[in-house]
Design a protein around this motif. Sequence first.
Motif: not given
Length: 162
Positions: A47, A50, A66-67, A69, A93, A162
Motif C-alpha cells: 500500500s 503504490i 499505480n499497481e 501485479l 498505464n 485492467y
Amino acid sequence: MISKSIAAVALVSAALITTAASAQTSQTSPNTATTTATSHRDEWRASKVIGINVYNDANEKIGDINELLLDRSGKVVNVIIGVGGFLGVGEHNVAIAYDNIKWVDHPVTSASTTSTTKTSTTKTTTGTATTTPSSSTNNWYPDHAVVNATKEQLKAMAQFKY
C-alpha cells in the motif's frame, strides 16, 4: 446485603482481569509466523509502494506506480506505472517487469544553487543539492523508483488495460 454486593463486584472484577490477561497472552503454533520488527526489515508494504514516484536515469519524474501485479505464489512480477495525464485523467498505464526497476531508499537530489552573504565578513558561500523528504526512515517502503527509459519511450509502449 452489602457484603453480598461487595463479593459480587469482586467476583466480576476478577473475571474481567482474568479475561484481559488471557487476551494478552498469545499462543503461537509452529505454523504461525511471529511478527517482530526485526524479522520484516527487508519487506515493504504494498500500500505504500503504490503511489511512489518513478524517475528516469536523468532524475526526471516520468510517472508513478499505480499497481503491483503478483503471480500465484505472491511474487511481484510487474509494476504498473502511470505516465502523463493529470490526476489520473489521460494517464497511459504501462507494465514494467519488476526486475527492470531500481528501488532507491534515499531521496532524489536536485542541483539548485543558493547563495548566502554574511554582512559582517562580506563572505559569500554557495551551496548545492536540495533534497525532498525521505521515506527511508520508516523502512516500510522505498523513497522512489528508477526506470531506464524516458517518458516518451514509456508512452510508446503498449497500454496496460485492467
